[in-house]
Design a protein around this motif. Structure first.
Motif, PDB file in Angstrom:
ATOM      1  N   UNK A  88      -9.765 -13.642  -8.682  1.00  0.00           N
ATOM      2  CA  UNK A  88     -11.079 -13.722  -8.056  1.00  0.00           C
ATOM      3  C   UNK A  88     -11.840 -12.416  -8.103  1.00  0.00           C
ATOM      4  N   UNK A  89     -11.407 -11.481  -8.954  1.00  0.00           N
ATOM      5  CA  UNK A  89     -12.076 -10.188  -9.097  1.00  0.00           C
ATOM      6  C   UNK A  89     -13.571 -10.404  -9.372  1.00  0.00           C
ATOM      7  N   UNK A  90     -14.453  -9.596  -8.729  1.00  0.00           N
ATOM      8  CA  UNK A  90     -14.157  -8.467  -7.837  1.00  0.00           C
ATOM      9  C   UNK A  90     -14.101  -8.827  -6.352  1.00  0.00           C
ATOM     10  N   UNK A  91     -14.457 -10.074  -6.002  1.00  0.00           N
ATOM     11  CA  UNK A  91     -14.567 -10.428  -4.587  1.00  0.00           C
ATOM     12  C   UNK A  91     -13.227 -10.367  -3.856  1.00  0.00           C
ATOM     13  N   UNK A  92     -12.135 -10.761  -4.528  1.00  0.00           N
ATOM     14  CA  UNK A  92     -10.861 -10.884  -3.828  1.00  0.00           C
ATOM     15  C   UNK A  92     -10.012  -9.621  -3.854  1.00  0.00           C
ATOM     16  N   UNK A  93     -10.509  -8.524  -4.405  1.00  0.00           N
ATOM     17  CA  UNK A  93      -9.737  -7.285  -4.429  1.00  0.00           C
ATOM     18  C   UNK A  93      -9.613  -6.743  -3.005  1.00  0.00           C
ATOM     19  N   UNK A  94      -8.391  -6.388  -2.551  1.00  0.00           N
ATOM     20  CA  UNK A  94      -8.214  -5.896  -1.172  1.00  0.00           C
ATOM     21  C   UNK A  94      -9.059  -4.663  -0.907  1.00  0.00           C
ATOM     22  N   UNK A  95      -9.558  -4.589   0.298  1.00  0.00           N
ATOM     23  CA  UNK A  95     -10.352  -3.432   0.673  1.00  0.00           C
ATOM     24  C   UNK A  95      -9.511  -2.226   1.020  1.00  0.00           C
ATOM     25  N   UNK A  96      -8.240  -2.446   1.400  1.00  0.00           N
ATOM     26  CA  UNK A  96      -7.359  -1.345   1.785  1.00  0.00           C
ATOM     27  C   UNK A  96      -6.164  -1.328   0.845  1.00  0.00           C
ATOM     28  N   UNK A  97      -6.171  -0.418  -0.096  1.00  0.00           N
ATOM     29  CA  UNK A  97      -5.087  -0.350  -1.077  1.00  0.00           C
ATOM     30  C   UNK A  97      -3.778   0.062  -0.433  1.00  0.00           C
ATOM     31  N   UNK A  98      -3.846   0.930   0.584  1.00  0.00           N
ATOM     32  CA  UNK A  98      -2.620   1.402   1.244  1.00  0.00           C
ATOM     33  C   UNK A  98      -1.894   0.253   1.934  1.00  0.00           C
ATOM     34  N   UNK A  99      -2.631  -0.602   2.625  1.00  0.00           N
ATOM     35  CA  UNK A  99      -2.000  -1.750   3.291  1.00  0.00           C
ATOM     36  C   UNK A  99      -1.370  -2.689   2.271  1.00  0.00           C
ATOM     37  N   UNK A 100      -2.072  -2.917   1.181  1.00  0.00           N
ATOM     38  CA  UNK A 100      -1.531  -3.759   0.115  1.00  0.00           C
ATOM     39  C   UNK A 100      -0.226  -3.174  -0.423  1.00  0.00           C
ATOM     40  N   UNK A 101      -0.164  -1.877  -0.588  1.00  0.00           N
ATOM     41  CA  UNK A 101       1.036  -1.227  -1.108  1.00  0.00           C
ATOM     42  C   UNK A 101       2.181  -1.296  -0.095  1.00  0.00           C
ATOM     43  N   UNK A 102       1.882  -1.027   1.178  1.00  0.00           N
ATOM     44  CA  UNK A 102       2.927  -1.061   2.201  1.00  0.00           C
ATOM     45  C   UNK A 102       3.520  -2.463   2.321  1.00  0.00           C
ATOM     46  N   UNK A 103       2.694  -3.485   2.289  1.00  0.00           N
ATOM     47  CA  UNK A 103       3.205  -4.862   2.365  1.00  0.00           C
ATOM     48  C   UNK A 103       4.113  -5.177   1.184  1.00  0.00           C
ATOM     49  N   UNK A 104       3.765  -4.677  -0.001  1.00  0.00           N
ATOM     50  CA  UNK A 104       4.621  -4.902  -1.159  1.00  0.00           C
ATOM     51  C   UNK A 104       5.968  -4.211  -0.989  1.00  0.00           C
ATOM     52  N   UNK A 105       5.950  -3.002  -0.462  1.00  0.00           N
ATOM     53  CA  UNK A 105       7.205  -2.266  -0.263  1.00  0.00           C
ATOM     54  C   UNK A 105       8.093  -2.958   0.767  1.00  0.00           C
ATOM     55  N   UNK A 106       7.499  -3.379   1.885  1.00  0.00           N
ATOM     56  CA  UNK A 106       8.282  -4.081   2.905  1.00  0.00           C
ATOM     57  C   UNK A 106       8.902  -5.353   2.334  1.00  0.00           C
ATOM     58  N   UNK A 107       8.103  -6.122   1.617  1.00  0.00           N
ATOM     59  CA  UNK A 107       8.625  -7.367   1.060  1.00  0.00           C
ATOM     60  C   UNK A 107       9.717  -7.105   0.033  1.00  0.00           C
ATOM     61  N   UNK A 108       9.591  -6.022  -0.702  1.00  0.00           N
ATOM     62  CA  UNK A 108      10.591  -5.713  -1.728  1.00  0.00           C
ATOM     63  C   UNK A 108      11.901  -5.241  -1.103  1.00  0.00           C
TER      64      UNK A 108
END
Length: 891
Positions: free
Chosen positions: A100-120
């Motif tokens: 859905x780029x560009x509308x669906x790109x997360x506004x907070x890259x840090x939160x997106x990264x932290x969620x990926x790390x936790x899930x991993x």
């Protein structure tokens, strides 16, 4: 390979080889019953598909298509569209991480990264989601097997695994679209509303063809029977080294040795042609390989190496004894002094090749070759503690010693044969502060004299300046026009704050230095420039005359063509440093697409850095920061692998208005190989720029595109100056090694390189394409029409008593015109050079157009920028010195 040949003609010339693309069809009643579509209906459908790609059929091609049967037209259209889509990238599924780029790109890259790390790290199978706590929503995805929660990660928006960012199996249930998306036809990130005519109208598009406003169409023409031959001859006759893509195209085009012209001026091109034909025509070795370096270039091509000899080939030569003896025999027939000089130009390469050639095994048959290699390898003449030695008592030793007696310049020092090369004598003269002796040495090598012109001008005392001008006057008639224009730019450009060096290698290690040179005396610079320009005008005068020339003043923004050996393959062939205006669109979209080879992961990253007026860092947009200043720059998300055939794609949207609002002036897009894999390892890869995108990827809106080639790992394709609204072509491969390459690590290097390029090309007085065209016009015509930057059209008329040099000077400087004209003057011009082909030139006219658009190659003779210089090459039969290696174009 018909398809390969047709693809080359289509990409290079926009010529359609209809005979190769039309399938054989047997017309039977059964076929007509199964395919009731008429030819006219199929032609309308084909034209609609081509318009969506920014193309139109020429009149001749339209008539050809109209004469095909419905089945033949169907096969022809499918093949043509497939070639076009492969070239433009439309055939590839250019889908980014967030569909859905560009509308669906997360506004907070840090939160997106932290969620990926936790899930991993914390997610376990058959356990609630560690992020939302939901049960039965966590499933393993294929093929990476990471545990993904369908509630936390929207499978209708992602195109890859949210955890590792690697592409998934297209049939994985996680990637299935939702019911709403399915109903609306939104699949794989492509919006039905953007691709349908109704959606285009809703998106604010104008025109019955459905193209975005301002998108320029280009004409497809029917290829004549001699198209392959003429294109091959054009490449073979070019006076500048070919790029990697041009060399590959030449290998496809060159079918018949009878096509070879009398003179192939660039020796790298000779090697490519010889490699393509030498197996079936070994007699060409004596014709095309005149020097030892020619032989070395051929060997490099045969080993899949670079004929410019910049980098060693990947594999070693494995040649039978007959081939080795053929090569040794060819070397033995070269004059001995030239042979030794050539071997010492590339000593490391020849030492590696000698391990396979075994020159001492046939020393009795080829003593000159054996002696030259003994000098190069410093072979001992007596038993040594290490390595082989040359036994004077053996048959081979007696042959080599006997050959050495025939050459007085061969001496014996410390038990070895030695030879003082021309390069060592020349550098010794400069080192010993004997510039007069250096000038005497260079008199016999005109090309090298012109390359050393500025060095000589600064080293010689004032009372010897006249001698230098006289020597240059004698030398210029035997020198390539590319070398002359390069020297002219150096003579006219005053020293600046920084100097920028481009080594012969394809990768630039940021090599800048403070420019501490003294400026050349004004009278000497004027005299040297007069000799160089006068020679170019003299050569242009010898070309066929033209009644009227029509020139575009904006050609002054394009740098005259030079060496292309390290240039990327682009849609618009422009020389490094050229400038074009930034499109007036509010949003520009950068795109990167690549496909990794089987068994090797390649992680490329598209990043953009912005700087202010003083080159102070303002911000960046890359995988570590997906949004900059909300929507000023938006990244589509990082993909860490690109398995074929789909590959991987990344985008960055640039809102130029928002960027200017935050104080940004310079915008620098960069492509990095994050895991250090060079670009030449890719199955395919390209980066480019879309103007005012409506669809996710629209080939018709592509403003520029670069192919990712070479051994580099970082590409700085261009830079944008938002204040001047200019886009300058850089095409620089920066050095980067190791793992974790990113813009954060290299921002300083990128900024310094771009700032130096802006200073060198922005403040210099290098030869422009406008000046080259003025030489043609002034020397070949007495009536020149100029379209000015403001749209007005003026004329320059050469007076009866006005010489060519004065007329050219008045025209080049754009002094007061003799009269005003209208645009209809272009329709009566025999020579036309413009930026945009928005004119209707007379049939048979020679036309250069950076953007040809609807110009019909069947009606006019479309020429490229290198041809404008190639045509100013003197006849080598009248100037034998042109065939010597020192007069060949170099970077």
């Amino acid at each position: 390979m018909p398809d390969a040949l047709a693809a080359v003609l289509l990409r290079r010339k926009r010529l359609v080889d209809a005979a190769r693309l039309t399938p054989p069809v047997r017309r039977s009643a059964w076929h007509w019953l199964r395919h009731p579509m008429t030819t006219q209906a199929g032609l309308v459908a084909l034209q609609g598909d081509l318009i969506q790609r920014g193309l139109l059929l020429s009149a001749s091609l339209y008539r050809y298509c109209a004469g095909l049967s419905p089945l033949a037209l169907t096969g022809f259209g499918r093949t043509l569209l497939e070639l076009l889509d492969t070239e433009s990238g439309r055939k590839a599924d250019l889908v980014p991480l967030f569909r859905g780029f560009p509308e669906s790109v997360p506004g907070n890259t840090e939160t997106f990264y932290v969620n990926r790390v936790f899930a991993r790290l914390l997610q376990e199978a058959h356990q609630p989601c560690v992020l939302c706590g939901e049960l039965r929503t966590v499933h393993a995805v294929s093929p990476c097997a990471h545990l993904v929660c369908s509630s936390c990660w929207d499978g209708t928006d992602f195109s890859a695994c949210p955890i590792c960012l690697r592409p998934l199996d297209p049939h994985d249930p996680f990637l299935q679209p939702s019911r709403e998306d399915f109903d609306s036809g939104e699949l794989s990130g492509s919006r039905a509303s953007a691709t349908s005519s109704a959606g285009r109208a809703a998106a604010g598009l104008s025109g019955e063809d459905g193209r975005p406003p301002g998108v320029r169409l280009q004409l497809l023409a029917l290829a004549p029977a001699e198209a392959a031959r003429s294109t091959a001859v054009e490449l073979l006759s070019r006076r500048t080294p070919l790029s990697v893509v041009d060399r590959a195209d030449l290998g496809v085009l060159l079918i018949d040795p009878a096509w070879l012209p009398d003179d192939i001026p660039v020796r790298e091109t000779r090697a490519v042609a010889l490699a393509a034909l030498v197996t079936e025509h070994p007699e060409l070795l004596d014709v095309l390989a005149e020097t030892a370096t020619d032989v070395l270039r051929l060997l490099y091509v045969l080993m899949d190496g670079d004929p410019s000899l910049r980098t060693p080939p990947v594999r070693r030569l494995s040649a039978p004894r007959v081939t080795r003896r053929t090569i040794l025999a060819r070397l033995n027939r070269i004059p001995f002094e030239n042979l030794v000089e050539d071997l010492h130009r590339h000593p490391r390469a020849w030492k590696r090749i000698a391990e396979n050639l075994h020159p001492f095994e046939d020393a009795t048959a080829y003593p000159a070759t054996a002696l030259a290699f003994a000098i190069l390898r410093r072979t001992p003449l007596a038993p040594a503690s290490r390595g082989r030695w040359l036994d004077s008592g053996s048959a081979a030793g007696r042959a080599v010693f006997g050959e050495a007696v025939r050459h007085p310049q061969v001496r014996v020092e410390d038990g070895r044969f030695v030879w003082k090369t021309f390069a060592s004598r020349l550098e010794g003269a400069f080192a010993d502060a004997r510039p007069g002796h250096a000038l005497d040495l260079l008199r016999d090598r005109p090309g090298e004299l012109v390359r050393r012109l500025v060095h000589l001008a600064r080293a010689l005392p004032a009372d010897a300046h006249g001698t230098l001008v006289d020597a240059l006057t004698t030398a210029v008639s035997d020198v390539s026009p590319v070398v002359l224009t390069a020297a002219l730019g150096q003579v006219r450009t005053p020293p600046g704050d920084l100097r920028l060096f481009f080594p012969r290698g394809g990768t630039t290690r940021l090599w800048t230095a403070v420019d501490e040179r003294e400026p050349l005396p004004a009278d000497l610079a004027a005299a040297l420039s007069g000799v160089l320009v006068g020679e170019m005008l003299r050569r242009a005068t010898g070309l066929p005359g033209i009644r009227r020339a029509f020139l575009d003043e904006e050609l002054a923004q394009l740098v005259a063509p030079g060496s292309e050996r390290s240039s990327s393959s682009t849609l618009r062939r422009m020389t490094r440093g050229s400038v074009q205006p930034i499109p007036d669109d509010k949003v520009l979209r950068l795109f990167l697409h690549w496909v990794e080879p089987a068994g090797q992961r390649v992680d490329l990253d598209l990043a953009v850095a912005v700087f202010d007026d003083q080159w102070a860092f303002v911000g960046l947009c890359d995988p570590t920061r997906l949004r900059f200043d909300q929507d000023a720059m938006v990244h589509s998300g990082n993909l860490t692998a690109a398995p074929g055939p789909r590959g991987a794609t990344e985008y960055v949207d640039l809102d130029l208005t928002a960027l200017r609002r935050v104080g940004a002036r310079y915008v620098l897009p960069v492509v990095f190989s994050f895991n250090g894999v060079p670009f030449n390892a890719l199955e395919r890869g390209f980066v480019g720029l879309l103007r005012d995108p409506v669809e996710l990827f629209d080939p018709a809106a592509v403003e520029e595109r670069y192919d990712l080639t070479g051994s580099a790992r970082t590409l700085l394709p261009f830079g944008m100056d938002l204040r001047r609204r200019e886009l300058r072509w850089y095409d620089v491969n920066l050095s980067a090694a190791g793992y974790g390459n990113s813009l954060v690590r290299n921002a300083g290097q990128v900024a310094l390189m771009a700032a130096t390029l802006e200073e060198v090309h922005g403040a210099g007085d290098r030869v422009s394409l406008w000046e080259v065209c003025c030489w043609h016009a002034a020397a070949r015509s007495t009536e020149v029409v100029v379209r000015c930057a403001d749209g007005s059209v003026v004329g320059y008329l050469r007076g009866e008593s006005e010489d060519v040099a004065t007329f050219a000077r008045r025209l080049t400087a754009r002094l007061e015109p003799d009269r005003y004209w209208d645009l209809d003057a272009a329709t009566r011009a025999d020579f036309v050079a413009v930026i945009t082909g928005d004119i209707d030139p007379k049939s048979g006219a020679d036309v250069y157009a950076l953007h040809p658009h609807l110009l019909d190659p069947g009606s006019v003779h479309l020429i490229d920028a290198p041809h404008l210089l190639t045509s100013l090459t003197p006849d080598p039969r009248a100037h034998p010195a042109l065939t010597s290696p020192q007069n060949q174009p170099e970077p």
